[in-house]
Motif scaffolding. Structure first.
Motif, PDB file in Angstrom:
ATOM      1  N   GLY A  50       0.779  -1.225   0.049  1.00  0.00           N
ATOM      2  CA  GLY A  50       0.084   0.084   0.000  1.00  0.00           C
ATOM      3  C   GLY A  50       0.809   1.226   0.032  1.00  0.00           C
ATOM      4  O   GLY A  50       1.804   1.267  -0.651  1.00  0.00           O
TER       5      GLY A  50
ATOM      6  N   GLN B 225      -3.204  -8.663  -0.990  1.00  0.00           N
ATOM      7  CA  GLN B 225      -4.332  -9.438  -1.214  1.00  0.00           C
ATOM      8  C   GLN B 225      -5.268  -8.652  -2.375  1.00  0.00           C
ATOM      9  O   GLN B 225      -6.193  -9.176  -2.825  1.00  0.00           O
ATOM     10  N   ASN B 226      -4.956  -7.295  -2.781  1.00  0.00           N
ATOM     11  CA  ASN B 226      -5.687  -6.730  -3.645  1.00  0.00           C
ATOM     12  C   ASN B 226      -4.914  -6.866  -5.184  1.00  0.00           C
ATOM     13  O   ASN B 226      -3.815  -6.533  -5.241  1.00  0.00           O
TER      14      ASN B 226
ATOM     15  N   ARG C 218      -3.621  -4.114  -7.301  1.00  0.00           N
ATOM     16  CA  ARG C 218      -2.370  -3.800  -6.956  1.00  0.00           C
ATOM     17  C   ARG C 218      -1.363  -4.367  -7.601  1.00  0.00           C
ATOM     18  O   ARG C 218      -0.359  -4.026  -8.170  1.00  0.00           O
TER      19      ARG C 218
ATOM     20  N   TYR D 100      -0.078 -14.758   1.112  1.00  0.00           N
ATOM     21  CA  TYR D 100       1.144 -14.533   1.547  1.00  0.00           C
ATOM     22  C   TYR D 100       1.763 -15.861   2.156  1.00  0.00           C
ATOM     23  O   TYR D 100       3.024 -16.054   2.045  1.00  0.00           O
TER      24      TYR D 100
ATOM     25  N   ALA E   9       3.905  -4.766   5.638  1.00  0.00           N
ATOM     26  CA  ALA E   9       3.490  -3.699   5.611  1.00  0.00           C
ATOM     27  C   ALA E   9       1.924  -3.548   5.498  1.00  0.00           C
ATOM     28  O   ALA E   9       1.297  -2.759   4.792  1.00  0.00           O
TER      29      ALA E   9
ATOM     30  N   PRO F 228      -1.964  -3.365   7.268  1.00  0.00           N
ATOM     31  CA  PRO F 228      -2.506  -2.727   8.470  1.00  0.00           C
ATOM     32  C   PRO F 228      -2.268  -3.278   9.565  1.00  0.00           C
ATOM     33  O   PRO F 228      -2.198  -4.589   9.810  1.00  0.00           O
TER      34      PRO F 228
ATOM     35  N   TYR G 213      -3.495  -6.873  11.188  1.00  0.00           N
ATOM     36  CA  TYR G 213      -2.945  -8.115  10.670  1.00  0.00           C
ATOM     37  C   TYR G 213      -1.484  -8.451  10.895  1.00  0.00           C
ATOM     38  O   TYR G 213      -1.101  -9.272  10.564  1.00  0.00           O
TER      39      TYR G 213
ATOM     40  N   ILE H 115       0.192 -12.680  10.687  1.00  0.00           N
ATOM     41  CA  ILE H 115       1.190 -13.007   9.592  1.00  0.00           C
ATOM     42  C   ILE H 115       2.516 -12.817  10.132  1.00  0.00           C
ATOM     43  O   ILE H 115       3.436 -13.540   9.700  1.00  0.00           O
TER      44      ILE H 115
ATOM     45  N   PRO I 233       2.678   0.516  14.170  1.00  0.00           N
ATOM     46  CA  PRO I 233       3.127  -0.133  15.442  1.00  0.00           C
ATOM     47  C   PRO I 233       3.320  -1.393  15.374  1.00  0.00           C
ATOM     48  O   PRO I 233       2.674  -2.267  14.605  1.00  0.00           O
TER      49      PRO I 233
ATOM     50  N   PRO J 158      11.458   5.269  10.655  1.00  0.00           N
ATOM     51  CA  PRO J 158      12.498   5.875   9.811  1.00  0.00           C
ATOM     52  C   PRO J 158      13.254   7.009  10.413  1.00  0.00           C
ATOM     53  O   PRO J 158      14.612   7.248   9.957  1.00  0.00           O
TER      54      PRO J 158
ATOM     55  N   TRP K 138      -9.220   1.518   6.715  1.00  0.00           N
ATOM     56  CA  TRP K 138      -8.938   1.382   8.181  1.00  0.00           C
ATOM     57  C   TRP K 138      -8.514   2.612   9.086  1.00  0.00           C
ATOM     58  O   TRP K 138      -8.666   2.727  10.079  1.00  0.00           O
TER      59      TRP K 138
END
Ligand SMILES: NC(=O)c1ccc[n+]([C@@H]2O[C@H](COP(=O)([O-])OP(=O)(O)OC[C@H]3O[C@@H](n4cnc5c(N)ncnc54)[C@H](O)[C@@H]3O)[C@@H](O)[C@H]2O)c1
Length: 314
Positions: free
Chosen positions: A10, A34-35, A38, A55, A70, A72, A75, A79, A95, A122, A165
Motif C-alpha cells: 500500500g 491481497q488486492n 495492486r 502470503y 506492511a 494494516p 494483521y 502474519i 506500531p 525511519p 482502516w
C-alpha cells in the motif's frame, strides 16, 4: 545479496519497495498483496518478480531471507508469527501490533527463532534526529525541565492517506498512526516513558477514531512529558516535539526542522547535514551478517506499544 519479499504494497509498502529497488545489495524476490488490482499495476512495473495474493505462498520461497511486513496494524500479529515460523528475518511496520499482548507474543517468538527482527521507524536514520538527540544529550539546552509533543491535523485521515482502516477506532486514528514515532524517539533519547493520565476524545460513533487527546507522561527520573493532538482544525498540519531545558529549548517540527532557542535569543533554525549517514537497508544487511547494527528491535517495539496502549485506553 539480501533477497526480500514484501507483504502489503500500500502507501508505505510501495515507498519501501522503491527504496529496496535502488539498493545494489538487495533483490526483490516476491511481492504479496491481497488486492489483485495492486498486483496488476506491479506486474507491469516489475515483470520478473513473483506476485502473490496469498502470503503463505510467498513464504514457501526458500530463497527469500527477509520479509518486510506492511499490512494494516491488526494483521501484523498473525502474519508475523507465520513469517517467524519459517525462520526468515522480519522487518515489520509500526506500531508493532494492535495490542500489548500481541506485541509481546511477536517479540518472544522472534527472539526464540533467533531471527533479525526490526521495526520501520525511519526517524532513527535521519540526520535531524541524531542532531536533536545530540543537542539534548550534550547539555546544549541545560538540565531538562519538560517535553511537549503536539499534533495538529487539518483533517484525519489526511487527504493523501484515505483507506478503509485509518479513520477507524479498531486500528486507525492519529494516536496509533503518529504517536509511536514520537514515543520511540523520546524513549531512545530519554529512556522509558510512563503514562500517568490520558484523555482521548472519541466521537459518538464507536467505529470512528479519536478527534483529540491530552496526556501526561513521565520519564523514569520524573521529567514531565505532555502529549496532545487534535484533528479537524483550520490550520495546516503541524507536528512538534519540543524539549525545554534550563538554558534553552529545542523543537523538532514536521519531522525535518530543528529550531533552538536560548534565554536571550529568538529561536533559530539549525542547519542539518544533507549527507546520508544512516541507512535502514545497510543496517538490516549488517544485522543479517551478525554485525552490530542500528535497528529498532521488537523489544523496543513492545515498549512503544505499552505506552501507546496507555495513551489510548487510560
Ligand atoms: N513507518 C512509517 O513511517 C509508516 C508510514 C505509514 C504507514 N505505516 C504503517 O504501515 C502499515 C501499512 O500502512 P499503509 O498506510 O501502507 O496502509 P495501506 O492500507 O495503504 O496498505 C496496506 C496494504 O496491505 C494489503 N493487505 C492487507 N491485508 C493483507 C494480507 N492479509 N495479505 C496481503 N496484503 C494485505 C492491502 O491490500 C494494502 O494494499 C501500517 O501498520 C501503518 O501504521 C508506517
Amino acid at each position: 545479496m539480501l533477497r526480500i519479499g514484501i507483504i502489503g504494497i500500500g502507501a508505505i509498502g510501495e515507498r519501501l519497495l522503491n527504496t529496496f529497488l535502488q539498493h545494489e545489495e538487495v533483490e526483490i524476490a516476491g511481492l504479496c498483496d491481497q488486492n489483485q488490482e495492486r498486483l496488476n499495476t506491479l506486474k507491469s512495473q516489475l515483470p520478473d518478480v513473483s506476485l502473490y495474493t496469498d502470503y503463505q505462498e510467498l513464504l514457501k520461497d526458500d530463497k527469500i531471507t527477509l520479509i518486510y511486513l506492511a499490512v494494516p496494524p491488526k494483521y501484523h500479529h498473525q502474519i508475523a508469527l507465520d513469517i517467524i515460523s519459517t525462520g526468515k528475518h522480519l522487518l515489520c511496520e509500526k506500531p508493532l501490533a494492535n495490542s500489548l499482548a500481541e506485541a509481546e507474543e511477536m517479540a518472544n517468538a522472534a527472539k526464540n527463532a533467533g531471527i533479525v527482527h526490526a521495526i520501520n521507524f525511519p526517524m532513527v536514520y535521519s540526520n535531524v534526529f541524531h542532531l536533536y538527540n545530540e543537542k539534548i544529550q550534550n547539555g546544549s539546552i541545560g538540565e531538562l525541565k519538560k517535553v511537549e509533543v503536539n499534533f495538529q491535523f487539518t483533517e484525519w485521515p489526511r487527504h493523501w492517506q484515505q483507506n478503509d482502516w485509518i479513520a477507524g477506532r479498531e486500528q486507525g486514528g492519529f494516536i496509533r498512526e503518529v504517536a509511536p514515532h514520537y514515543i520511540q524517539m523520546l524513549q531512545y533519547i530519554l529512556g522509558d516513558l510512563h503514562v500517568t493520565a490520558s484523555f482521548p476524545d472519541y466521537p459518538e460513533d464507536p467505529a470512528k477514531c479519536e478527534t483529540g487527546f491530552i496526556s501526561r507522561l513521565e520519564t523514569a527520573n520524573g521529567i514531565p512529558v505532555l502529549f496532545s493532538g487534535i484533528s479537524g482544525i483550520g490550520q495546516k498540519e503541524h507536528l512538534s516535539c519540543k524539549v525545554y531545558g534550563e538554558k534553552g529549548t529545542i523543537d523538532l517540527v514536521n519531522w525535518s526542522i530543528l529550531s533552538e532557542s536560548k534565554k536571550d535569543t529568538n529561536s533559530e533554525v539549525l542547519e542539518v547535514s544533507r549527507e546520508k549517514e544512516y541507512d535502514l537497508v545497510y543496517e538490516l544487511i549488517k544485522s543479517t551478517k551478525g554485525e552490530i547494527s542500528l535497528l529498532v528491535d521488537f523489544d523496543e517495539g513492545v515498549k512503544v506499544q505499552s505506552v501507546l496502549e496507555d495513551l489510548l485506553h487510560q
